[in-house]
Write a protein that holds these residues in place. Sequence first.
Motif, PDB file in Angstrom:
ATOM      1  N   HIS A 116       0.844  -1.193   0.000  1.00 33.94           N
ATOM      2  CA  HIS A 116       0.000   0.000   0.000  1.00 33.94           C
ATOM      3  C   HIS A 116       0.878   1.241   0.000  1.00 33.94           C
ATOM      4  O   HIS A 116       1.780   1.388   0.842  1.00 33.94           O
ATOM      5  CB  HIS A 116      -0.902   0.019   1.239  1.00 33.94           C
ATOM      6  CG  HIS A 116      -1.683   1.283   1.399  1.00 33.94           C
ATOM      7  ND1 HIS A 116      -1.612   2.074   2.533  1.00 33.94           N
ATOM      8  CD2 HIS A 116      -2.541   1.919   0.561  1.00 33.94           C
ATOM      9  CE1 HIS A 116      -2.410   3.126   2.396  1.00 33.94           C
ATOM     10  NE2 HIS A 116      -2.972   3.051   1.212  1.00 33.94           N
TER      11      HIS A 116
ATOM     12  N   GLY B 128      -2.441   6.189  -2.314  1.00 32.16           N
ATOM     13  CA  GLY B 128      -3.600   5.364  -2.012  1.00 32.16           C
ATOM     14  C   GLY B 128      -3.692   4.088  -2.826  1.00 32.16           C
ATOM     15  O   GLY B 128      -4.586   3.272  -2.607  1.00 32.16           O
TER      16      GLY B 128
ATOM     17  N   PRO C 193      -6.922   4.057  -6.258  1.00 33.91           N
ATOM     18  CA  PRO C 193      -7.934   4.337  -5.233  1.00 33.91           C
ATOM     19  C   PRO C 193      -9.365   4.317  -5.749  1.00 33.91           C
ATOM     20  O   PRO C 193     -10.290   3.992  -4.999  1.00 33.91           O
ATOM     21  CB  PRO C 193      -7.543   5.737  -4.738  1.00 33.91           C
ATOM     22  CG  PRO C 193      -6.086   5.846  -5.011  1.00 33.91           C
ATOM     23  CD  PRO C 193      -5.860   5.078  -6.283  1.00 33.91           C
TER      24      PRO C 193
END
Length: 770
Positions: free
Chosen positions: A129, A134, A218
């Motif tokens: 991550h 994001g 994201p």
Amino acid sequence: MCGVSGEIRFKSGEAASTAAVQAMCDRLAARGPDGHGLFAHGRVAFGHRRLKIIDLSEASQQPMVDSALGLAIVFNGCIYNHRELREELAGLGYRFFSDGDTEVLIKAYHAWGPDFVTRMNGMFAFAIHERDSGRVVLGRDRLGIKPLYLADIPGGLRFASSLPALVAAGKVAGGIDTDVDPVALHHYMSFHAVVPAPYTILKGVRKLPPATVLVVEPDGTRREHTYWSLTFGPQAGDEGRDFAEWRELVLETLTRAVRRRLVADVAVGVLLSGGLDSSLITALLAENGQSGLKTFSIGFETVGDERGDEFQYSDIVAKHFGTDHHRLFVDSARALPELTDCVRAMSEPMVSHDNIGFFLLSQEVAKQVKVVQSGQGADEVFGGYHWYPPLLQSGDAVGDYARVFFDRDHAEMAEALDPRFIGEDHSRRWLERRFAMPGAERPVDKALRLDTTVMLVDDPVKRVDNMTMAAGLEARVPFLDHELVELAARIPAEMKLPDGGKYVLKEAARRVVPAAVIDRPKGYFPVPALKYLRGPFLERVRDVLNAPSARERGLFRRDYLDRLLADPERHITPLRGSKLWQVPLLEFCSRNRACKQATQNDRRSAGASGCRTPMRDRSASPDVANARSRIRRPGGSHELRPRETAPAGTRRQRHPAPHPPLHRPAAGGGDRGRRAARRHSNGRDGRLRLGTADLRPHLRRSRPHDRDAAAGGAGHPRHRLLSAGPACRPVAGTAGAVPRPVPHLPPVADRLPAVAAPAEGLQRPPAAHA
């Protein structure tokens, strides 16, 4: 070796469900009995179960977060060249706070971008991550040794190391579609239960293909990148090589692969079947100075002409090399009561008869070692199967392969399946597309490539992973070292197929393995009771197929089932498997998934979910206790003791024997670790806790000369909590986050080509960068 899980949400301001991630972790507990943790950051949550193999300290606890780089990771597997990569990264200015391979992945990703995977030698499945962008990046090793399953949910995506874990999370929130996928069912019934990626038997679950990196933005946008493929045929410089040179290259490359898989901070054993492949691994370890090597074999009783053990050959190897050898003999009376747990350990239905053998063997081996090497893959890589020679001169590669490999043709499929599952010949069409791919021109090479990159991945490799990890045991497969696989693909088929197959490997083995093992008839890991279904095994099959839940699902035509049940031993596949066993196994797996939630605590029957077979506490069952007493010591080696029985109502420990002092798990795992963690998890010591992990070893270290001042406590400049800024939501603990500036990570698409140098736009860290 571990279990990973996670959830990614795509809607701004919507938090990932830590309850769902925890449910997945609970289902993955057997894969990582030594520790666990959770990480949550806004729309992303990761979970991890740890089996301590490399860096036994809490410094390598996962999820691992590097706040200076703005990265978090969960990782399953082992990077065998992590020390070499660590040195290279240190030369670029990176500093390390742990001694394991997990942190190497974080730094490597930051330095080289998503194509860092091309530098890895090992088995892996990971999720990374990026805090600031994001995005989440997921990846899987070249040959799919480590699994990674995916499930779309409303407004998000989940991933886990097993399919049942995803199903377990669906019971918490955002369920998945658990209907049978018609295309996958066709493959299952054609390819002796192999369902090639990205399909699984369930509509709502997919698996990341091997050698694939998946980037999830994201907003949910996804991009897949295949970073490795296998090409068959000679390469530049190979034209003048003779057989002797190929033979030496095979032995040299395999020796290097076996040595690599000794990388561990615990002892490494061998699953010694008595066949050429595991015998050769044992020989190379012994020849390279591995002393006190523990080897393990299993056998079953003979049924008719089908011999159930190969102890005579494993004993030859064990005696020749002086290994600490252990034999386990199991009669079918023990195999039947254990079958439920064996099926529960499967991520997907697997019909191979030796699943129960690997399951039982792993339970016993895990009491002695935590890592083993295993011989899977040699038959596919070096051409050991009977269907390869006819393809040397084939004029119809698709037709010839289908005739000797498929369990059923499409006509029989129409007889077997309910009409709603019958459409086009999905498996034949899939085979045509695979054989048309460039990189393998000869029919035999097309078959070898298909078996190595697909059939091997979702049958023997998955079988070994599932059954060993059910016992918290790590299995390593040197024949799937990608350098060895690439070498074998360059060797002409005419040097692999003579003498019953694997000719060049056999000749290489003559340098180190006794001839009696090399020249023996080809054998398999036999479990005759599941090939020739009789007595209580056949009755169990009838019970499963006649259960109300199976009749309600109606996957199969009743007249077809009656035909198989009337004479199961007559209905054998071209690969000598039971056609009948495929059918109840699919129902058995479905029923176990449905019953898991109701039975995971006390193993009582779950009638409300349609489970008719009682799930008893195995340790309290007199039937099972009596079955275990039938384990016999055939002589000549150590006896593997039956598991201890316990009074009714008590829970058995999986590993009752204590670990040797050198390998004793640290305080972060087990009951004592949990009690210690609870004493310190109220925030009084200023530490953030993820699950049971003590994160003090994960605090940022600014420069080496600060080490002497470490006693200054959490407020010292060297101590930086690995939370990721104001948006980070610690799962446990009360300590606040200390944000730290990190280099900007540009879009992944701009960084995919960056392999040999640090990713474009990334700032190479200064010497003080931890």
